[in-house]
Design an enzyme around this catalytic site. Structure first.
Site, short mmCIF file in Angstrom:
data_model
loop_
_atom_site.label_atom_id
_atom_site.label_comp_id
_atom_site.label_asym_id
_atom_site.label_seq_id
_atom_site.Cartn_x
_atom_site.Cartn_y
_atom_site.Cartn_z
CE LYS A 5 45.58 34.95 37.40
NZ LYS A 5 44.88 36.14 37.82
C1 LIG Z 1 44.83 37.56 37.95
C2 LIG Z 1 45.25 38.37 39.10
C3 LIG Z 1 44.37 39.21 39.80
C4 LIG Z 1 42.93 39.40 39.45
O1 LIG Z 1 42.71 39.43 38.13
P1 LIG Z 1 41.27 39.43 37.44
O2 LIG Z 1 41.63 39.37 36.00
O3 LIG Z 1 40.62 40.69 37.84
O4 LIG Z 1 40.51 38.24 37.90
C5 LIG Z 1 44.83 39.88 40.91
N1 LIG Z 1 46.08 39.74 41.33
C6 LIG Z 1 46.96 38.92 40.72
C7 LIG Z 1 48.33 38.78 41.27
C8 LIG Z 1 46.58 38.23 39.56
O5 LIG Z 1 47.46 37.45 38.94
#
Ligand SMILES: *Cc1c(COP(=O)(O)O)cnc(C)c1O
Length: 399
Positions: free
Chosen positions: A187
């Protein structure tokens, strides 16, 4: 020489701010979140951007979403409307709470939940609508919040891909009953793994921490008598230290990505065969990645050939985002949620059959979409080279 004659720029993601926090942390005698100074710093830094009254830092974005759903106290078989182009993290918590993810189709240009499709998906069992701001492009939370109010259901915003994105000038998440963010390593901001669930609702706020911490009441030391079943989704101090420092970089990271994304879109304007992502006027897309579509009929070549040609010109590109809409994943097609079974359906609490779900816009987007990486280290010159490569390849293949 390929048109893009330099390697993919990569930002340096961690440095002095993270080191300063971790160095201070080493002097602590505990790394536990409760009364932890790094966890407190994370809340302070988060609130500079997202002024929520209540929040809880979690071990992941998926955990944050699970806490959000749990806080709504779903009854088995209750429904949550979700988009089919998303990460599994959006739906995992719904299923673990014995809820039913209901997939509604997305807009063909923003790739986000279409409010008209959501309206059609609402039933007497609907408890929440969960828009995902895909790739950092704000979903229409004005329409979705109004729809949620009209039907007395909650709005949960999945902001995992949308750090720094603004909906009509306001940070995404603030229109929601519950908003969730992710610090996973891919992210905009990362602490390895982590997340935040936040709310302004006075009734839900105090329940977030118990729902992410075994439903223990830490305000009464030693009390061990949880009234509800909840997992341990706590974030620990080392992650909070890094996440707090990362948030000090948010404005600069997003300013650069927003500029780069807009520049790329402007350089691709009026190019037959290529359809850039659409940003609703007044919104700020924070470009976790750049997601365009190909007009394959016009292009006269398969997506794979276009991507291959673009790569040969030195650009980085991927055919598609996720391979299929989430409802086509094996776990959904086989309703294999709990040891090969789906108790809520076996008990007659839902008639949902994911083999019958079909969201045509989502299917099309994942058939002709192309993902280009985008990050804060990319100069305008680099973006211009990528755009030049796209124009050259598209024009050449159309002949
Ligand atoms: C990255 C993401 C998450 C959460 O991901 P984690 O790997 O658990 O932090 C949830 N929803 C979306 C749309 C994502 O891109």
């Amino acid at each position: 020489m390929p048109i893009v004659d330099e390697p993919l720029p990569r930002p340096r993601r961690w440095g002095a701010p993270e080191l300063a926090r971790l160095t201070a942390m080493v002097d602590q005698d505990s790394l536990f979140y409760w009364h932890g100074p790094q966890t407190a710093a994370l809340a302070t830094e988060f609130r500079r951007h997202y002024p929520f009254a209540h929040l809880f830092a979690t071990s992941s974005g998926s955990a944050a979403l699970h806490v959000a759903v749990a806080a709504l106290r779903l009854r088995p078989g209750d429904e949550v409307i979700v988009p089919p182009i998303t990460d599994m993290g959006s739906v995992i918590g719904i299923l673990y709470q014995q809820g039913v993810p209901v997939f509604a189709d997305v807009d063909p240009h923003t790739y986000n939940l279409d409010p008209a499709a959501v309206r059609r998906a609402i039933t007497s069992r609907t408890r929440a609508i969960m828009p995902v701001h895909l790739a950092g492009n704000p979903a229409d939370t004005t329409a979705l919040a109004a729809l949620a109010r009209e039907h007395g259901v909650a709005l949960i915003e999945d902001c995992a891909q949308a750090w720094g994105a603004l909906h009509q000038g306001r940070p995404v998440g603030l229109a929601a009953d519950l908003a969730c963010y992710s610090f996973n390593d891919y992210k905009h901001l990362s602490c390895g793994d982590g997340g935040i669930v936040a709310t302004c609702r006075a009734d839900l706020g105090p329940t977030l921490t118990p729902w992410g911490d075994k439903h223990y009441d830490r305000t009464v030391p030693g009390l061990r008598d949880p009234a509800d079943l909840a997992p341990n989704y706590r974030m620990s101090e080392p992650q909070a230290a890094v996440a707090a420092a990362q948030l000090t970089r948010l404005t600069a990271i997003v300013a650069r990505r927003h500029h780069a994304g807009q520049l790329l879109t402007s350089l691709l304007a009026d190019l037959p065969g290529v359809i850039p992502p659409r940003v609703t006027p007044g919104n700020t897309h924070s470009y976790w990645f750049y997601f365009l579509r190909l007009d394959l009929a016009r292009l006269g070549c398969p997506r794979a050939a276009w991507v291959e040609a673009l790569r040969a010109e030195g650009a980085t590109a991927t055919a598609g985002y996720i391979p299929t809409p989430v409802y086509r994943y094996r776990v959904f097609q086989n309703h294999n949620f709990f040891g090969g079974a789906w108790p809520v359906r076996d008990a007659g609490l839902t008639k949902m059959d994911y083999r019958e779900v079909n969201c045509p816009n989502a299917e099309s987007i994942l058939t002709d979409g192309v993902v280009l990486p985008l990050n804060e280290a990319m100069s305008d010159t680099y973006i211009a080279k990528v755009a030049h490569a796209i124009r050259t390849v598209t024009t050449r293949l159309q002949k």
